[in-house]
Write a protein that holds these residues in place. Sequence first.
Motif, PDB file in Angstrom:
ATOM      1  N   GLY A  31       0.855  -1.353   0.021  1.00 12.43           N
ATOM      2  CA  GLY A  31      -0.003   0.111  -0.081  1.00 12.43           C
ATOM      3  C   GLY A  31       0.788   1.220  -0.072  1.00 12.43           C
ATOM      4  N   ASN A  32      -0.007   2.407  -0.348  1.00 10.38           N
ATOM      5  CA  ASN A  32       0.831   3.767  -0.311  1.00 10.38           C
ATOM      6  C   ASN A  32       0.511   4.509   1.148  1.00 10.38           C
ATOM      7  N   ASP A  35      -3.447   4.525   1.813  1.00 13.20           N
ATOM      8  CA  ASP A  35      -3.985   3.284   2.190  1.00 13.20           C
ATOM      9  C   ASP A  35      -3.582   3.415   3.392  1.00 13.20           C
ATOM     10  N   HIS A  64       0.610  14.339  -3.170  1.00  8.92           N
ATOM     11  CA  HIS A  64       0.766  13.208  -4.168  1.00  8.92           C
ATOM     12  C   HIS A  64       2.029  13.760  -4.820  1.00  8.92           C
ATOM     13  N   HIS A 116      -9.032   7.364   0.152  1.00  7.33           N
ATOM     14  CA  HIS A 116      -8.954   6.133  -0.661  1.00  7.33           C
ATOM     15  C   HIS A 116      -9.057   5.920  -1.987  1.00  7.33           C
ATOM     16  N   TYR A 119      -6.562   8.095  -4.021  1.00  7.56           N
ATOM     17  CA  TYR A 119      -5.214   7.827  -4.174  1.00  7.56           C
ATOM     18  C   TYR A 119      -4.865   6.571  -3.773  1.00  7.56           C
ATOM     19  N   ARG A 121      -4.218   2.438  -3.198  1.00  8.44           N
ATOM     20  CA  ARG A 121      -3.555   1.532  -4.109  1.00  8.44           C
ATOM     21  C   ARG A 121      -3.878  -0.115  -3.827  1.00  8.44           C
ATOM     22  N   ASP A 349       7.561   6.373  -1.954  1.00  8.87           N
ATOM     23  CA  ASP A 349       7.355   7.410  -3.358  1.00  8.87           C
ATOM     24  C   ASP A 349       7.462   8.892  -2.930  1.00  8.87           C
TER      25      ASP A 349
END
Length: 526
Positions: A31-32, A35, A64, A116, A119, A121, A349
């Motif tokens: 997950g990012n 999440d 983001h 969620h 954005y 994953r 990220d």
Amino acid sequence: MNRPVTGSDTMVVSPHYLASAAGARILEQGGNAFDAAVAVSACLAVVYPHMTSMGGDSFWLTYHEGEKTVRGYNASGRAGYGAHLSAYGGLSEIPRRGIRSIVTVPGMVDGWHAVHSEYGRLSWGEALAPAIHYAEHGFPMTQDQYANAAQHADVLAATPETAAIYMPGGKPFAAGERFKQLAMARTLKRIAEHGRDEFYKGDTAKEIASYLARHGGLLTLDDLADHHGEWVDPIAGSYRGHTLYQMPPNSQGFSGIMALHILENFDFSAIEHGSYDYYQLCVEAVKLSFRDRNAYLTDPKFASIPLDWLLSKAYAAELAGSIQLNRASAASAEPIGSDTAYAAVVDRDGNAVSFIQSLYFEFGSAVVAGETGVLLQNRGSFFSLDPGHINRLQPAKRTFHTLMPAMACVNGKPSILYGTQGGEGQPQTQTAIFTRMVDYGMDPQQAIHEPRWVWGRTWGEPTQELKVEGRVPEDVLHKLGEAGHIVRKVNSFDGIMGHACAIRRDEHGFLQGGFDPRSDGGAIGW
């Protein structure tokens, strides 16, 4: 004092270690940050019920990496359509607890869905799985939660549905006991299966509305069904090379920017940290921001709020010039609830989420909505019943909100994510930990660990006290008193100072995480 948790590119902080662990587990599953933030938020609603619940509100700041922009999501609820002043005819204020304190729709679940769906994953169900697990299988009751339940035992015992969960046999669960919330687990499972609308239009919504109708509550099924939050542009300021982001009104976030704008006029390199001058300047800057906050803050759809002027550097310089180093200014404050949970996540990220959620008072209204297991907030009890008040009660209106997650960026990228529990204390603690990191080079853990203060009135106290932790030197306390502050020394690590968390990217590019020793928190980074 603990050293900060340091990670190469990933960090989760929250005021409960199980929620932090849930976020870390989601990241490890692929997950990012979004999440993970939803998982942390949902877990906090289970494991930190004296501070937050599905029946409360939340505010989110997101970054983001693909979009390279900071956005906000306002997941706070509006007053019901029947929330007219006449609904409280004969009263001078809205009750603080009980069924009549439930005025606004809970925005929490809508916030999860928004972040969620925009954005996330992983699947919706995966994000909610840790919260479902802890609700169904239980978790160890912490000393902090036990102490809060014991302190508010009479409030929790007043409603049978609440007492059955939090006061079985007439007493709260002891620290270390397994605390299960089976009704909440069932509700979370329905939301995981059917999505956001289950809470606002489905069986859960129907049960909440039916329960409130039977007991004389204001909110209806139409109020729940019509609820929606919205993505908003954050308000912005700057401080010594950092771009400051806060949520716009109805959040009190602008007071946090105002305080730093005022302090930017002073040379902190010539002021020793922890000295009388440091505390005096910080306290006075926040008091000045509160003066304007109290005059203007409400739902911006119902009133004009002059943010351009309030956030201007020229106005900040004018306010800074009014501060006297040897004298406390006259100011007024209203007592504001303090139950809140702040958390933050940064992923590998570079995505980042700074968010905060609340029930308003400890355990909110103290009313569990029927068979749902959901504690409902009493946030709307802060509306005024004075027809001339800026924050007067009106249908479909959002109230003055203390929640204010913060994010600071350098060169367009998140540098510091910070926030705290504590109502009136939120701008004050944010000011303390931010100046400590930026002006004094402290890491997040040290900045949070250092002694804190909170100025303002609390329930049942007629004075605007300056509560200061006992680790502050006696000569500093004495000098603050001589300046005219009503100083009260409290415990060395006092819960009234709130539960802060922060993430900072250091000069080497590593992430540092800090959590509050006054909380049950945890920071996890790798």
